[in-house]
Design an enzyme around this catalytic site. Structure first.
Site, PDB file in Angstrom:
ATOM      1  N   GLY A  11       0.894  -1.357  -0.039  1.00 47.26           N
ATOM      2  CA  GLY A  11       0.016  -0.242   0.058  1.00 47.26           C
ATOM      3  C   GLY A  11       0.805   1.339  -0.009  1.00 47.26           C
ATOM      4  N   ARG A 289     -15.358  10.695  14.383  1.00 51.56           N
ATOM      5  CA  ARG A 289     -15.987   9.386  14.155  1.00 51.56           C
ATOM      6  C   ARG A 289     -16.594   8.622  15.408  1.00 51.56           C
ATOM      7  NH1 ARG A 289     -12.436   7.303   9.276  1.00 51.56           N
ATOM      8  NH2 ARG A 289     -13.004   9.019   7.898  1.00 51.56           N
ATOM      9  N   HIS A 350     -13.231   0.005  10.730  1.00 53.86           N
ATOM     10  CA  HIS A 350     -12.841   0.738   9.322  1.00 53.86           C
ATOM     11  C   HIS A 350     -11.229   0.997   9.634  1.00 53.86           C
ATOM     12  CE1 HIS A 350     -12.684   3.757   6.119  1.00 53.86           C
ATOM     13  NE2 HIS A 350     -12.108   4.561   7.107  1.00 53.86           N
ATOM     14  N   SER A 390      -4.409   9.351   7.731  1.00 56.91           N
ATOM     15  CA  SER A 390      -3.473   7.999   7.625  1.00 56.91           C
ATOM     16  C   SER A 390      -2.763   7.880   6.301  1.00 56.91           C
ATOM     17  CB  SER A 390      -4.513   6.807   7.776  1.00 56.91           C
ATOM     18  OG  SER A 390      -5.500   7.042   6.997  1.00 56.91           O
TER      19      SER A 390
HETATM   20  C1  SIN Z   1     -13.817   8.267   4.154  1.00 57.60           C
HETATM   21  O1  SIN Z   1     -13.728   8.568   2.868  1.00 57.60           O
HETATM   22  O2  SIN Z   1     -14.813   8.552   5.011  1.00 57.60           O
HETATM   23  C2  SIN Z   1     -12.475   7.776   4.699  1.00 57.60           C
HETATM   24  C3  SIN Z   1     -11.441   8.477   5.021  1.00 57.60           C
HETATM   25  C4  SIN Z   1     -10.610   8.145   5.963  1.00 57.60           C
HETATM   26  O3  SIN Z   1     -10.878   6.952   6.652  1.00 57.60           O
HETATM   27  O4  SIN Z   1      -9.818   8.805   6.570  1.00 57.60           O
END
Ligand code: SIN
Length: 537
Positions: A11, A289, A350, A390
């Site tokens: 990645g 979040r 996530h 990230s």
């Molecule tokens: C998103 O597009 O909502 C993810 C972006 C992220 O997790 O930094």
């Protein structure tokens, strides 16, 4: 096989490192599947970065980006890491542009998006497939780079360290045992400079926005090698995964609706059309979040509804198709016209905010072993990652890791008396009908993690998860040692290891902070304002 630099993962973290490292020596990059099977390639949102005046939102500064990151991190970020990484933003964008990444622009200026927890617009993006654009540019460049060999279908079974070979006075990395998944053969890859860049562990949970490859391989490899692991209790749940109960196939099950959609005016509502998130935080749908995911969890439990909705119907016609073409078209494919219908969404696993413990140069607790990207815990994210930080972290730390490696372990350095490494011994061949054990255990782990160790936790549920995982670990260990290795066994072994680490960290934190929320200890406590660190040896 021998290389000056051995990189595990392809990645943004692995390839940002590898492309620079190839200027200094031979590099081998290993990835267990295809080059595009990474969390990077699935990232929709973008890269948060405060660029030069004229390319930044009016009034934005690095200080605001730092403050937003610290605020989201709920008291656990390491400020030095935060400042270093955020300060590296402009050079990250330059680095990526040099490989041919194309970000959206208008009149020659970058277009900047907004996501939850950000006080300003500062997300560089390529429509709603930023990660794919980054992956494309890096993979294409890697394939043309002399000195760099990218090997797909190569699954690392275990790292090899001097401690494993019996050295007591030192612990340094020597290479890895690697399964070629096409031939079934296991080879030794020797290198005393190894970078773990194998991504996260979303597949530990039943519902996730991650690709099937996200099985926690990097953390499990680091742990078995003896590296310290930190903060695995902070598993981020993205608030808006498309809710699609009849779904079959990974795209339909794990489809993310980017937070950038809320940044452009999308609002979370319940079945009655009420904007319920404002009850939790004045920032409503654009709060960090952890807050939004908990608000959704609460609303779903309160109403008994299976999901909530993301409403973008107030946007002018054509806006979604233009700004978020991938999301728009994919939803349409699944029967939702988001210009006229609210999008059903639920939270899903996530991002792993903890990982292999490193300093701000990606250095782990084992000599020569570095960790970069989602697999690492640098201190940037603290108890909750700020959106779109990230990809930035991965590139900044990759560049710093290379500088540090060259300083401490310069290529050409000769290891005196390199220890002999034993060839891999295959166990007995698996009886095919026993493979059902793998699928059953895989399913059980993901379900129990979802039921007992997700957004809202209790001591009781965590203890129950720990007990069950202990048995599963034993079964998986017996299966692993009794059979010829294959990718399914390796993924299951890593999954059960990482699930255990998440539960162990969660059990140790008797407070609620950021992404770790427990009904038994609902407040944050000063005495817990530090990392949860697990040491194997
Ligand atoms: C998103 O597009 O909502 C993810 C972006 C992220 O997790 O930094």
């Amino acid at each position: 096989m021998t290389a000056d630099f051995l990189v595990i993962g392809a990645g943004i973290a692995g390839l940002s490192f590898a492309l620079r490292a190839a200027r200094h020596g031979s590099v081998i990059v290993l990835t267990k599947g295809g080059a595009y099977e990474s969390n990077t390639a699935w990232a929709q949102g973008g890269i948060a970065s405060v660029l030069v005046p004229g390319e930044r939102d009016a009034g934005d500064t690095e200080e605001f980006h730092v403050a937003d990151t610290l605020d989201a991190g709920a008291g656990l970020c390491k400020e030095t890491a935060v400042r270093t990484i955020i300060h590296g933003g402009a050079s990250t964008i330059e680095d990526l542009l040099s490989y041919g990444v194309s970000f959206d622009r208008k009149h020659d200026h970058f277009l900047l998006g907004k996501e939850g927890g950000h006080s300003h617009r500062r997300i560089l993006h390529a429509k709603d497939t930023t990660g794919l654009e980054v992956a494309r540019a890096l993979i294409e460049t890697a394939r043309k780079t002399p000195n760099l060999t990218l090997l797909e279908n190569h699954y690392v079974i275990d790292l090899i360290t001097s401690a494993h070979l019996g050295a007591v006075a030192e612990d340094r990395v020597l290479g890895a045992y690697v399964l070629d998944t096409r031939t079934g053969e296991v080879e030794i890859f020797r290198s005393d400079r190894v970078v773990l860049a194998a991504g996260g562990c979303g597949k530990v949970y039943l519902y996730t926005t991650n690709p099937d490859s996200a099985t926690g391989d990097g953390v499990a490899l680091g742990w078995r090698a003896g590296a310290s692991i930190a903060n695995m209790e902070f598993l981020q749940f993205h608030p808006t995964c498309f809710y699609n109960p009849g779904a079959t196939g990974p795209e339909a099950r794990s489809f993310l609706v980017s937070e950038a959609v809320r940044g452009e005016g999308g609002v979370l509502i319940n079945g009655k059309g009420e904007d319920f998130t404002k009850k939790s935080d004045a920032r409503g749908s654009l709060a960090p979040r952890d807050i939004v995911a908990r608000a959704i969890d609460r609303e779903i439990k309160r109403t008994g509804a299976p999901c909530v909705y993301l409403d973008v119907t107030r946007q002018p016609k054509g806006f979604m198709k233009e700004r978020f073409p991938y999301i728009y078209e994919t939803l349409l494919k699944f029967g939702i016209d988001c210009e006229t219908q609210p999008i059903p969404v639920v939270p899903a696993a996530h991002y792993q905010c903890g990982g292999v413990l490193t300093d701000v140069n990606g250095k782990t607790t084992i000599d020569g072993l570095f960790a970069v990207g989602e697999v690492a815990c640098t201190g940037l994210h603290g108890a909750n990652r700020l959106a779109s930080n990230s990809l930035l972290e991965a590139n900044v730390i990759a560049r710093r890791a290379l500088d540090e490696m060259i300083r401490v372990y310069p290529p050409g350095r000769v290891i005196l008396n390199p220890p002999a490494i034993a060839e891999w011994e295959h166990g007995d061949t698996a009886v095919p009908d026993e493979l059902v054990v793998i699928y059953h255990n895989w399913d059980e782990i993901r379900r129990l993690m979802w039921d007992y160790v997700s957004i809202v936790r209790t001591d009781n549920r965590l203890r129950r998860a720990a007990a069950r995982l202990k048995n599963l670990k034993k079964e998986v260990r017996e299966f692993y040692w009794g059979h010829r290795v294959n990718p399914d066994i390796l993924e299951l072994r890593n999954l059960v290891t990482v699930a255990g680490l998440i539960v162990e960290c969660a059990l140790r934190r008797k407070e609620s902070r950021g992404l770790h929320y427990t009904l038994d200890h609902p407040e944050a406590k000063e005495s817990y304002q530090s990392d949860t660190v697990l040491r194997r040896f």
